[in-house]
Design an enzyme around this catalytic site. Structure first.
Site, mmCIF file in Angstrom:
data_model
loop_
_atom_site.group_PDB
_atom_site.id
_atom_site.type_symbol
_atom_site.label_atom_id
_atom_site.label_comp_id
_atom_site.label_asym_id
_atom_site.label_seq_id
_atom_site.Cartn_x
_atom_site.Cartn_y
_atom_site.Cartn_z
ATOM 1 N N ASP A 107 -1.005 -46.745 4.501
ATOM 2 C CA ASP A 107 -2.323 -46.529 5.111
ATOM 3 C C ASP A 107 -3.255 -46.272 3.937
ATOM 4 O O ASP A 107 -3.001 -45.363 3.138
ATOM 5 C CB ASP A 107 -2.324 -45.328 6.060
ATOM 6 C CG ASP A 107 -1.468 -45.575 7.311
ATOM 7 O OD1 ASP A 107 -1.083 -44.587 7.966
ATOM 8 O OD2 ASP A 107 -1.176 -46.753 7.598
ATOM 9 N N ASP A 109 0.759 -48.083 19.367
ATOM 10 C CA ASP A 109 0.711 -46.715 18.832
ATOM 11 C C ASP A 109 1.126 -45.827 19.998
ATOM 12 O O ASP A 109 0.465 -45.824 21.030
ATOM 13 C CB ASP A 109 -0.711 -46.369 18.380
ATOM 14 C CG ASP A 109 -1.189 -47.322 17.291
ATOM 15 O OD1 ASP A 109 -2.403 -47.627 17.270
ATOM 16 O OD2 ASP A 109 -0.359 -47.769 16.492
#
Ligand code: 0VR
Length: 250
Positions: free
Chosen positions: A130, A11
């Site tokens: 997500d 990330d």
């Protein structure tokens, strides 16, 4: 049956690898190219770079990050985060990404998936879902987990594959960074309705978690926290999976 892939995830925010919990409280965990080289050395089958830059400057360095990671990586690279359309995808692919992950922009305009698949081939198109558990089921969330939607994960996955998504990156927002294990119910729901590869993501803390996700139908298991924090190397994960009878690439 293809061997399951072990996929570390970086990330990246403003050119640095970060890690948090449920997408919050992000802490710096290193340089993207150094992390990528370490994971390639350890035997990662693939790498995901997720750009979550907050600033315009951060998004400008995204392509530089992709080039630097590409230069040290000898396995497929999927890049996601902030991909709004064809031009963004083309720039990432031109700078070394093999696949592009799309979440928010695809929910906003599902036709983007078919345009990407037509232009680059569906093997380049990874739909990133997500999902958050809710009373109505697994709800799709966008904008780095800040925006709920009316879409349910499984039905969105079916529509997206029908429109050209070649792979699903399925992240449990509830489990992200918690080390509680993957959300196996979410995985089973999506696995049951699509026939493209599904990557389990969010919550991994052990090889047992990964073996459980593979048994639940994941074609690949993604992890960030446990690799960045050095709990396990990719090599140790592969060794332990083999000991559990799960055949993985050497
Ligand atoms: P671990 O539980 O640490 O293995 O996390 C795997 C996966 O959830 C994360 O790499 C990544 O998908 C989290 N995503 C986002 C984000 C993290 C911070 C801010 C935004 C996002 O938009 O996906």
């Amino acid at each position: 049956m293809l061997m399951p892939r072990i996929i570390p995830c970086l990330d990246v925010r403003d050119g640095r690898v970060v890690k948090g919990t449920r997408f919050k409280n992000l802490r710096d965990t290193g340089d993207p190219a150094e992390c990528a080289a370490r994971y390639a050395e350890q035997g990662a089958d693939e790498l995901v770079v997720l750009d979550i830059s907050a600033t315009l400057e951060g998004r400008r360095t995204r392509l530089e990050t992709v080039r630097r990671v590409r230069a040290v990586l000898n396995v497929p690279l999927c890049v996601g985060g902030g991909v709004r359309g064809i031009e963004d995808a083309e720039a990432l692919l031109a700078n070394g990404a093999d696949k592009v992950g799309i979440n928010t922009a695809a929910v906003a305009d599902p036709t983007l998936l078919s345009r990407l698949a037509d232009r680059f081939g569906r093997q380049c198109v990874v739909l990133s879902i997500d999902a958050q558990r809710s009373a109505e089921g697994y709800r799709v969330v966008t904008h780095s987990g800040n925006q709920g939607t009316a879409r349910l994960a499984a039905e969105w996955a079916v529509e997206a594959v029908g429109r050209g998504a070649g792979e699903i990156l399925l992240t449990s927002h509830d489990r992200d960074g918690t080390r509680e294990g993957y959300d196996l119910d979410l995985l089973a729901e999506v696995r049951a309705v699509v026939d493209v590869p599904v990557i389990a993501s969010g919550g991994a803390a052990s090889t047992a978690h990964m073996a459980a996700a593979i048994a639940a139908g994941a074609d690949a298991v993604l992890a960030a926290s446990i690799f960045h924090d050095g709990d396990l190397s990719v090599m140790e994960v592969k060794h332990q999976l083999r000991e559990r009878g799960v055949e993985v690439r050497r």
